[in-house]
Design an enzyme around this catalytic site. Sequence first.
Site, PDB file in Angstrom:
ATOM      1  CG  HIS A 118      -2.102  -0.971   1.046  1.00 48.72           C
ATOM      2  ND1 HIS A 118      -3.001  -1.248   2.049  1.00 48.72           N
ATOM      3  CD2 HIS A 118      -2.494  -1.722  -0.015  1.00 48.72           C
ATOM      4  CE1 HIS A 118      -3.886  -2.154   1.620  1.00 48.72           C
ATOM      5  NE2 HIS A 118      -3.598  -2.450   0.375  1.00 48.72           N
ATOM      6  CB  SER A 188     -10.205  -5.458   9.346  1.00 53.71           C
ATOM      7  OG  SER A 188      -9.833  -4.724   8.197  1.00 53.71           O
TER       8      SER A 188
HETATM    9  P1  OAD Z   1      -8.010  -2.119  10.051  1.00 55.02           P
HETATM   10  O1  OAD Z   1      -8.088  -0.898  10.896  1.00 55.02           O
HETATM   11  O2  OAD Z   1      -9.071  -2.356   9.058  1.00 55.02           O
HETATM   12  O3  OAD Z   1      -7.921  -3.408  10.986  1.00 55.02           O
HETATM   13  C1  OAD Z   1      -7.023  -3.484  12.037  1.00 55.02           C
HETATM   14  C2  OAD Z   1      -7.096  -4.882  12.610  1.00 55.02           C
HETATM   15  O4  OAD Z   1      -6.136  -4.980  13.656  1.00 55.02           O
HETATM   16  C3  OAD Z   1      -8.449  -5.232  13.233  1.00 55.02           C
HETATM   17  O5  OAD Z   1      -8.856  -6.533  12.802  1.00 55.02           O
HETATM   18  C4  OAD Z   1      -8.168  -5.244  14.736  1.00 55.02           C
HETATM   19  O6  OAD Z   1      -8.954  -6.203  15.443  1.00 55.02           O
HETATM   20  C5  OAD Z   1      -6.716  -5.646  14.752  1.00 55.02           C
HETATM   21  N1  OAD Z   1      -5.951  -5.207  15.931  1.00 55.02           N
HETATM   22  C6  OAD Z   1      -6.096  -4.091  16.682  1.00 55.02           C
HETATM   23  N2  OAD Z   1      -5.171  -4.022  17.648  1.00 55.02           N
HETATM   24  C7  OAD Z   1      -4.407  -5.150  17.531  1.00 55.02           C
HETATM   25  C8  OAD Z   1      -3.278  -5.666  18.203  1.00 55.02           C
HETATM   26  N3  OAD Z   1      -2.733  -5.003  19.232  1.00 55.02           N
HETATM   27  N4  OAD Z   1      -2.750  -6.850  17.819  1.00 55.02           N
HETATM   28  C9  OAD Z   1      -3.309  -7.535  16.763  1.00 55.02           C
HETATM   29  N5  OAD Z   1      -4.373  -7.091  16.071  1.00 55.02           N
HETATM   30  C10 OAD Z   1      -4.920  -5.920  16.435  1.00 55.02           C
HETATM   31  O7  OAD Z   1      -6.549  -2.074   9.356  1.00 55.02           O
HETATM   32  P2  OAD Z   1      -6.039  -2.888   8.087  1.00 55.02           P
HETATM   33  O8  OAD Z   1      -6.610  -4.251   8.046  1.00 55.02           O
HETATM   34  O9  OAD Z   1      -4.560  -2.748   8.067  1.00 55.02           O
HETATM   35  O10 OAD Z   1      -5.374   1.091   3.227  1.00 55.02           O
HETATM   36  O11 OAD Z   1      -6.648  -2.027   6.913  1.00 55.02           O
HETATM   37  C11 OAD Z   1      -6.386  -2.367   5.595  1.00 55.02           C
HETATM   38  C12 OAD Z   1      -6.222  -1.119   4.762  1.00 55.02           C
HETATM   39  O12 OAD Z   1      -7.356  -0.280   4.908  1.00 55.02           O
HETATM   40  C13 OAD Z   1      -5.061  -0.227   5.179  1.00 55.02           C
HETATM   41  O13 OAD Z   1      -3.825  -0.626   4.628  1.00 55.02           O
HETATM   42  C14 OAD Z   1      -5.480   1.095   4.651  1.00 55.02           C
HETATM   43  C15 OAD Z   1      -6.917   1.094   5.087  1.00 55.02           C
HETATM   44  O14 OAD Z   1      -7.737   1.966   4.421  1.00 55.02           O
HETATM   45  C16 OAD Z   1      -4.574   1.979   2.603  1.00 55.02           C
HETATM   46  O15 OAD Z   1      -3.931   2.820   3.195  1.00 55.02           O
HETATM   47  C17 OAD Z   1      -4.568   1.811   1.130  1.00 55.02           C
END
Ligand code: OAD
Length: 243
Positions: A118, A188
Amino acid sequence: MASVSARLRDLVARGRNVVALTGAGISAESGVPTFRGKDGFWEKESIEDLASPRGFRRDPRRVWSWYDARRRQIAACSPNAGHRALAAYQAQHPGTTLVTQNVDALHRRAGSRPLEIHGCLFRVRCPREGVTREDLRVPLPEIPPVCGCGATLRPDVVWFGELLPEKEMGEAMEAARRAELFLVIGTSSLVYPAASLPEIARGRGAYLAEINVEETPLSALADEVLTGPAAEVLPGLLGIGDP
Ligand code: OAD
């Protein structure tokens, strides 16, 4: 810590064709907010305004003010035990592929060489010249920043509706196809095509382990789910103590 099966311990110890995909959750313990859920960026801000080519064309100053604030916030954060455990594991098992959706550069600051599918907040891109370059200035001296050629620079991050970088995504796909063990950490699993990587790996017979503080749409497909913060689970799972 979450209990780990003998099969997973064995695959980690073998270290053959291991792939780790990380998301914002791995940086949570470093103090970087995630995108979704309580206090997530996308709960308060509009994706359309801040993370789309249209939003940028409409108001580059607004978009850059937000990115500049994020750069400042992240520059004040440090990699955590989860980032460090992955970097140490990758050094011990050079065939390991680390793929990250994060743009915070914390994996690199921990010593890893991840595939940043990304992009990265600390790189800028000139749309006119088509080149990217590192830019570590915090705060930026001018908003929006301007290239030497006179064009307005943009952050080198992937926005909604845009394609992922071909080389990085190609390598990530290839690694997913070959994976024996695929770790999905702190994401997520809602954003595609990144979320297709563990699905591809699982379809090709990889053992799929998820590390997250809560259930995700991927949990049902996973062979094993380790519930807990990545910074706590990873050092134990990867057999790397944090000094
Ligand atoms: P999200 O904010 O969608 O999800 C974060 C995940 O991390 C969730 O499933 C939480 O339950 C989990 N989480 C939170 N704290 C945690 C911890 N301490 N240990 C383990 N897990 C934990 O973020 P992403 O999945 O990264 O796109 O989002 C995907 C993309 O959406 C990002 O890269 C970004 C965003 O829009 C771009 O920037 C293109």
